[in-house]
Design a protein around this motif. Structure first.
Motif, PDB file in Angstrom:
ATOM      1  N   ASP A 409       0.806  -1.215   0.000  1.00 29.21           N
ATOM      2  CA  ASP A 409       0.000   0.000   0.000  1.00 29.21           C
ATOM      3  C   ASP A 409       0.841   1.268   0.000  1.00 29.21           C
ATOM      4  OD1 ASP A 409      -2.357   1.509  -0.024  1.00 29.21           O
ATOM      5  OD2 ASP A 409      -2.436   1.622   2.159  1.00 29.21           O
ATOM      6  N   TYR A 411       0.987   3.661  -1.974  1.00 29.63           N
ATOM      7  CA  TYR A 411       0.092   4.061  -3.058  1.00 29.63           C
ATOM      8  C   TYR A 411       0.786   4.942  -4.101  1.00 29.63           C
ATOM      9  CZ  TYR A 411      -3.838   6.466  -5.310  1.00 29.63           C
ATOM     10  OH  TYR A 411      -4.706   7.004  -6.227  1.00 29.63           O
ATOM     11  N   ASP A 432      -0.615  -3.675  -3.855  1.00 26.51           N
ATOM     12  CA  ASP A 432      -1.454  -2.491  -3.704  1.00 26.51           C
ATOM     13  C   ASP A 432      -0.703  -1.178  -3.886  1.00 26.51           C
ATOM     14  OD1 ASP A 432      -3.116  -4.649  -2.554  1.00 26.51           O
ATOM     15  OD2 ASP A 432      -4.473  -3.020  -2.073  1.00 26.51           O
ATOM     16  N   ARG A 434      -0.746   1.129  -6.175  1.00 26.95           N
ATOM     17  CA  ARG A 434      -1.653   1.332  -7.300  1.00 26.95           C
ATOM     18  C   ARG A 434      -1.148   2.344  -8.319  1.00 26.95           C
ATOM     19  NH1 ARG A 434      -6.492  -1.209  -6.520  1.00 26.95           N
ATOM     20  NH2 ARG A 434      -6.873  -2.008  -4.419  1.00 26.95           N
ATOM     21  N   ASN A 455      -2.605  -5.976  -7.459  1.00 21.76           N
ATOM     22  CA  ASN A 455      -3.308  -4.691  -7.494  1.00 21.76           C
ATOM     23  C   ASN A 455      -2.398  -3.521  -7.870  1.00 21.76           C
ATOM     24  OD1 ASN A 455      -5.802  -5.768  -6.873  1.00 21.76           O
ATOM     25  ND2 ASN A 455      -5.587  -5.417  -4.662  1.00 21.76           N
TER      26      ASN A 455
END
Length: 607
Positions: A409, A411, A432, A434, A455
């Motif tokens: 994550d 991001y 994740d 992204r 992801n």
């Protein structure tokens, strides 16, 4: 007969009800409302943009506090002996008993009539309305009570001790009539702005400056090795207090509630920083530390410890929201070091730092970037998980292992280049992320774990990795865009390296000669031995050479050339003929070979 009539009535009523129900259903069918259809929940493709925050801004304070503090004494002579009454003690030294001078800046004499001044009598300057600065010489060892009681104009004090004697537990309020340290800070004159401590002091007692709320500057001696509990607690106006290099111990709550400090720097000699030493320092923006937590070997090795949190899970509410930058000067980053320091923007790590622990930066929401020193060899599990603003990570060549979900994550991470020293990526390492668009894998990477790039929906380019690399499940974001062989960046770096490329402009300036040294391919790209790899390497190298030559015709030709090579395991034949021999197949639309290109003016040779 009666029963028959009843049965007929019952049958008639039942028939009538059936007719009514049938008519109702027919009327209901005339409803023109379209039937509801359960459609699958199809989501439109979503584009992700990284969180870009402005660079952190730090409060600039260019004031030369040290020069400002010392200036009043530099232009003033020692007070004349006629300004004092004094007596000779039994040991032949002088005790000053009264002051009769005009005040202002007063520098006490170190000797009178050849005798050393060692004592100051009680109430020496009591209730003075003109004294603005006082310098006590280092030879004074005994100071009577109420030295400065009632002195409402004093701004600067230079002293060899805090208290009656050198051995007593000294505290500043003693000079102003206090008989204890705790709760007596209010007795210190509100006009006192600066205190300078002389090199006769090696330690500060507990509560030494406790609740001295008006003091702005304190100059500590170079000889100071320890600071006691609550020593500067409650000095809410303290702006400047540089810590000496000899300092070893800072006890619990030493600087608690210093609300005006904007930076602190602990030197390499510091061995312990106590619980809550900086608790409540709500303006602190930068801090320099030799280790994280209480000490180098303590179990309490999280940043929030020195702000009062006994456990790393208590970070919220303890580490001040003002803290933007931490500079670590030595050692490793322990487990949970910066756990949920959600306002920390920058962390600088030193060369020599060899590891980053489990969840070390977990939940550092606004951490912008991290540069890993060349000495880092391991990154722990979830070390940077949920660092949602982290946009750049520079991985070092010596990195050998990355833990599970280490960058989960992250991001805003857009690009990563993993070093050749890394042989495996664990499960969910970059899951994740992204906004991740580009991934360059190290050439020795053998294994990518399950969901390592799950992801990563923005991923548009990925390449590198060992020729026999295995990829775990849940990595379609990577495998859908992965390309074999080296990246353009790797090739560019290779041909630009001094050991591998010599780029020489020709005398007429029209083109260039390039000599490419690929004789030691193990040093160039250690793990690759595939034909596909070297096809791409030669093709892109010559293409880059053509682009630099600014020769459009050559550039057009290179775009259409297809290569096949006769490879040798760890060496090459030398000379241009070798390149010509390896170019066995050329697109039918192009008549010129590499050899023809060389003849046209683009010199490409192999050592």
């Amino acid at each position: 007969m009666l029963m028959t009539v009843k049965n007929k009535k019952i049958r008639f009523i039942a028939a009538l009800l059936c007719i009514l129900l049938l008519l109702s259903s027919l009327i209901g069918c005339r409803d023109n409302t379209p039937p509801q259809i359960n459609r699958p929940n199809v989501q439109e493709p979503q584009s992700y943009e990284p969180h870009v925050l402005p660079p952190p801004t730090f409060t600039e304070d260019t004031t030369d506090y040290r020069a400002l503090a010392l200036a009043p004494f530099e232009t003033v002579d020692v007070a004349p002996t006629t300004d004092f009454t004094y007596e000779v003690t039994e040991d032949g030294t002088i005790c000053l008993t009264a002051y009769t001078g005009e005040g202002g800046v007063v520098v006490l004499p170190a000797a009178i009539d050849g005798k050393v001044v060692t004592a100051l009598g009680k109430e020496l300057f009591k209730d003075s309305e003109t004294l603005t600065a006082l310098s006590i010489p280092a030879c004074v060892t005994d100071i009577g009570p109420d030295l400065l009681t009632g002195c409402r104009t004093i701004q600067l004090l230079r002293t060899p001790q805090l208290g009656a004697t050198r051995t007593s537990d000294g505290y500043l309020a003693y000079f102003f009539g206090a008989d204890q340290a705790e709760g007596m800070g209010f007795k210190v004159s509100s006009s006192l702005d600066t205190v300078i401590l002389l090199d006769t002091i090696t330690s500060l007692s507990d509560l030494a400056f406790y609740d001295c709320a008006k003091i702005r500057m304190i100059l500590l001696p170079d000889t100071l090795t320890s600071i006691g509990k609550f020593a500067f607690s409650g000095c809410t106006q303290l702006h400047f207090i540089p810590l000496p290099a000899a300092l070893k111990t800072v006890d619990d709550y030493a600087f608690a509630n210093n609300k005006s400090l904007i930076s602190m720097s602990f030197g390499a000699s510091v061995e312990r920083i106590g619980l809550g030493a900086l608790m409540g320092c709500s303006s602190l923006e930068q801090i320099t530390l030799p280790f994280i937590g209480e000490s180098r070997n303590s179990a309490s090795r999280h940043l929030s410890y020195i702000f009062g949190a006994q456990a790393y899970t208590w970070t919220g509410g303890y580490v001040p929201r003002s803290l933007l930058k931490v500079t670590l000067t030595e050692g490793r980053v322990p487990d949970y070091a910066f756990y949920e320091c959600d306002h920390l923007a920058l962390v600088e790590l030193p060369e020599g730092c060899d590891s980053i622990g489990v969840r070390a930066f977990y939940g550092c929401d606004v951490l912008r970037e991290i540069v890993l020193p060349q000495t880092i060899h391991s990154i722990g599990e979830m070390a940077f998980a949920h660092c949602v603003v982290l946009g750049r990570v520079e991985f070092n060549y010596g990195l050998q292992s990355i833990g599970l979900q280490a960058f989960f994550d992250c991001y805003s991470l857009t690009e990563i280049t993993l070093p050749d020293s890394l042989t495996a990526l664990p499960n969910a390492a970059f899951s994740d992320c992204r906004c991740l668009k580009s991934v360059t894998l190290g050439q020795n990477l053998q294994t990518i774990g399950d969901m390592a790039f799950r992801n990563c929906s923005s991923l548009a380019f990925a390449n590198g990795g060992a020729s026999d690399m295995t990829v775990g499940r849940g990595n379609t974001s990577l495998t859908d865009v992965w390309q074999a062989g080296p990246s353009d960046k790797q090739i560019e770096a290779a041909i630009q390296a001094a050991d591998h490329a010599i780029i020489t402009p020709r005398a007429d300036g029209s083109t260039i000669d390039i000599t490419i040294d690929l004789s030691d391919r193990q040093n160039l790209f250690p793990s690759i031995a595939s034909q596909q790899y070297y096809e791409r390497l030669y093709e892109r190298t010559v293409k880059m050479a053509a682009e630099r030559s600014m020769n459009d015709a050559v550039l057009m030709d290179v775009d259409h050339i297809k290569w096949e090579y006769e490879l040798h395991l760890w060496g090459y034949r030398s000379g241009n003929e070798a390149i010509k021999a390896r170019c066995e197949k050329i697109d039918l639309n192009v008549e010129e070979t590499v050899w023809t290109m060389i003849e046209k003016g683009l010199g490409v040779s192999e050592k």
